[in-house]
Every structure is written in C-alpha cells, then in structure tokens.
Design an enzyme around this catalytic site. Structure first.
Site, PDB file in Angstrom:
ATOM      1  N   CYS A 126       1.774  -2.208   2.084  1.00  0.00           N
ATOM      2  CA  CYS A 126       0.409  -2.586   3.505  1.00  0.00           C
ATOM      3  C   CYS A 126       1.479  -3.223   5.175  1.00  0.00           C
ATOM      4  CB  CYS A 126      -0.044  -3.633   3.260  1.00  0.00           C
ATOM      5  SG  CYS A 126       0.186  -5.273   2.233  1.00  0.00           S
ATOM      6  N   CYS A 180       2.523  -7.924  -5.958  1.00  0.00           N
ATOM      7  CA  CYS A 180       0.938  -8.106  -4.956  1.00  0.00           C
ATOM      8  C   CYS A 180       0.060  -9.258  -5.974  1.00  0.00           C
ATOM      9  CB  CYS A 180       0.496  -7.712  -3.950  1.00  0.00           C
ATOM     10  SG  CYS A 180      -0.987  -8.221  -3.034  1.00  0.00           S
TER      11      CYS A 180
END
Length: 378
Positions: A218, A121
């Site tokens: 997440c 990410c």
C-alpha cells in the site's frame, strides 16, 4: 452463503454487549462485513486506520485505487458508514505504521531479505492497536474482511481454516497471529467468494461494489521499489555480482534492489539465463546462477507461531512458502531452537525466499507459521 446465526458460528456470548467494531479499509470486503453485521442487528462501529501520508499515496493512488491506506480509502470507508448509518472513527496510526511496518520493511531489504509488510501490518496495527481501540469502546470483537474461517470449539482455543474460495483465501496472512488475539477477531467472509461479496454490496447499496482490489504494497502503490527506497534514504551500496563458482560477472547498485529468483535488471549477459540465487548482505554480494540452482529441498523456519500444540517429533503437513503458492507436501522436524523447525519438502521448491512467511496446514486447517530464515540446496 454466510452463516445464518452469527452468535453460534462466531461464539458471541449473548450476555455480552452486542457492540462490534469493523476494521473498514475503504474496500468492498470490509464494507460488506459492516453491512452484514448491521443487517443482523448488531451495534456496529466503523474504525479506519490512517497509516501513510507519504507522497506515494497521492496522485498514483487517486487514479489507480490500489492503496489500502491513502486518504481516498478513508473517504470511501466514511461514505459507507454514512450509508449504513453507523458511527465512524479514523484512528491515526501513522507513527506506529512508520516504525512498525515501513522501517522493518526497509531494514529487511537492506539485509538481503524479502519481507511481507501486510502480515506485519496485521500483527502490529490491525490486531494490536486497532484491536485495543475496539476494546476501549466496548466492542465484543473486531471484525475484518479477511477471507478465512475461524471456528470456536466448545471450551477450546479457536481454530483457523483456509477460506472456502481458494482464489481469495487469506489465511496465509493470519497464521502468525497468536491464538489469544484470534479469539477476539472475526472473519465473516470466510465462506464466501469474491463474486458473492460483490453481490451483497450491490444488495445493500454500497457505492464501491465494483471497486478494484488493492494489489501492491500500500505504501508503494506504483510498484517502483527503487524509487521508494531512494525517497526513504536507503543508500546505494554497489558491490559484486558473482557466479556460483565465485567468478565476478558484474556489479549491483545495492542488494536491497534484488530478491531471490529475480532475472531481469541484473545488467549482465551470459549464454544462458541467470537468476538471483542468493543474497549475501554481510559481504554485499549478489550470487547468480541457472534456474536449477533456485530449487531447494529444505527450509529453516524460525519464530514459529503455533495454532496447535507445538511439534516435538517429525510431522507430515502441507506448506505454503508464499501467499500465491499452492500448499505442497512436506515434513516438519523440530529445529535447534524451541521456536524453529526444518521443513523438508517432498519435492524441491523454487525460490525459497528468506523473509517470507512459511505456513503449515493439515488439510484446510492452519497449524501455524513462521519466517523463512534460509534454504538448503541439494
């Protein structure tokens, strides 16, 4: 305490526009970064990535606060921006996140590896797409809430160091970031502890000063990987569980449901505890053995990102094989490919896991890092 002169510590040329962008995740760390830059007189613009619209970011996240990419996080970031009186924009990167982070995450598990999506990410979303957005609005750099130290020696590339607080140091997640990218990033929290960051949040009246930290992946905030895999259509492929001698001990429901070092959930009984010591995705087999079989003396690491000159001879370093690990002494040896090394540990290490990042240190300085391909037992 934070540096008193941001321009000197963070190499901001005073002739360049003082507009800066902050990657605001909706957490206390990036919020304090934004507030601190405002306090120093910079023209701050808040940027928040909208990453994941899956069901995983609904009720569970709303009650736990454990995701860093759900709608509530965007709302928190926007509220901080309003408190600080700065422009705020959301950047829709859901498609890029799905293709660049979630899909490789699923592929890695299907191939018997244990990936680190937070590093992906950073590399693909934050330090590529979001950094491009920062440049498009004329920002001199992108600041984030990472706990790491970046130094800028005169006429030299930046140097990455561990954060001063060993409990919060996040340099592990940054070691695979190229120097050309790091030169455009800033980490103002590197010299702080989490407690000091929260004190600053209270000082500047930020509503999330006591907000809990995000702990899990997440897009899987409840930690239920099995359910997530099923929702994403990863098929179960039952196969054999074998001992080190090849004996059939049981059946698994798919190698994607296991990781090196796992003990629980194997569904087999034995006189002594058994652990997953290897995952043979090609033959769809799970190999189990005693805990002693988890220890290996050497790891093969590929796709190295060097933050110093690449090694051409053996070199002694300290190595981290996972984020939560303590750096341990090891010797690097150039590998058979130009972007690979063999890591020979001074003492055998437990559960060296393919797919995880391996980061090299010289004291507090980060020399670089790559991806664990395999371990060699002795």
């Amino acid at each position: 305490m934070m540096p008193t002169t941001f321009r000197e510590e963070y190499a901001l040329d005073p002739t360049v526009s003082q507009r800066v962008a902050v990657a605001m995740s909706g957490g206390v760390d990036s919020s304090v970064v934004a507030a601190w830059l405002v306090d120093r007189g910079f023209e701050v613009v808040g940027l928040t990535m909208r990453l994941w619209a899956g069901a995983e970011t609904s009720a569970t996240v709303a009650t736990s606060g454990r995701s860093c990419c759900g709608g509530d996080e965007v709302d928190d970031a926007r509220r901080v921006a309003q408190t600080l009186g700065i422009p705020f924009y959301t950047v829709d990167l859901q498609k890029q996140f799905s293709h660049g982070v979630v899909a490789p995450f699923l592929d890695a598990y299907a191939n018997g590896q244990t990936p680190n999506p937070c590093i992906a990410c950073n590399e693909i979303l934050k330090f590529r797409h979001l950094l491009d957005q920062a440049g498009s609005i004329g920002a001199a750099f992108l600041a984030t809430g990472h706990y790491a130290v970046l130094k800028f020696p005169l006429d030299q590339p930046p140097q990455l160091f561990r954060g001063h607080d060993p409990r919060k140091d996040q340099s592990y997640f940054l070691a695979t970031t190229p120097l050309t990218v790091l030169s455009r990033i800033r980490f103002p929290l590197g010299t702080l502890s989490k407690e000091e960051t929260r004190r600053l949040a209270r000082k500047w009246g930020l509503h999330l000063a006591e907000k809990r930290e995000s702990q899990d992946v997440c897009f899987v905030p409840d930690g239920d990987y099995g359910s997530f895999f099923r929702r994403q259509g990863l098929p179960d492929r039952p196969g054999p569980i074998r001992g080190l001698d090849g004996a059939l001990l049981g059946r698994h429901q798919g190698v994607h449901g296991y990781t090196i070092g796992q003990r629980r959930g194997l569904g087999i009984s034995a006189r002594h505890p058994l652990f997953v010591v290897a995952i043979d995705a090609e033959n769809n087999e799970l190999i189990v053995g005693p805990e002693a079989a988890l220890y290996a003396a050497t790891a093969s690491v590929r796709r190295i990102n060097w933050l110093v000159d690449p090694i051409h001879a053996s070199r002694s370093v300290q190595v981290k094989i996972r984020y939560s690990a303590t750096p341990v002494p090891a010797r690097l040896e150039p590998g058979s490919q130009s972007d690979s090394v063999l890591v020979h540990f001074q003492q055998p290490q437990r559960a060296i896991t393919p797919g995880q990042a391996c980061v090299f240190h010289d004291g507090s300085r980060v020399l670089g890092g790559g991806w664990i391909d395999a371990s060699v037992h002795r």
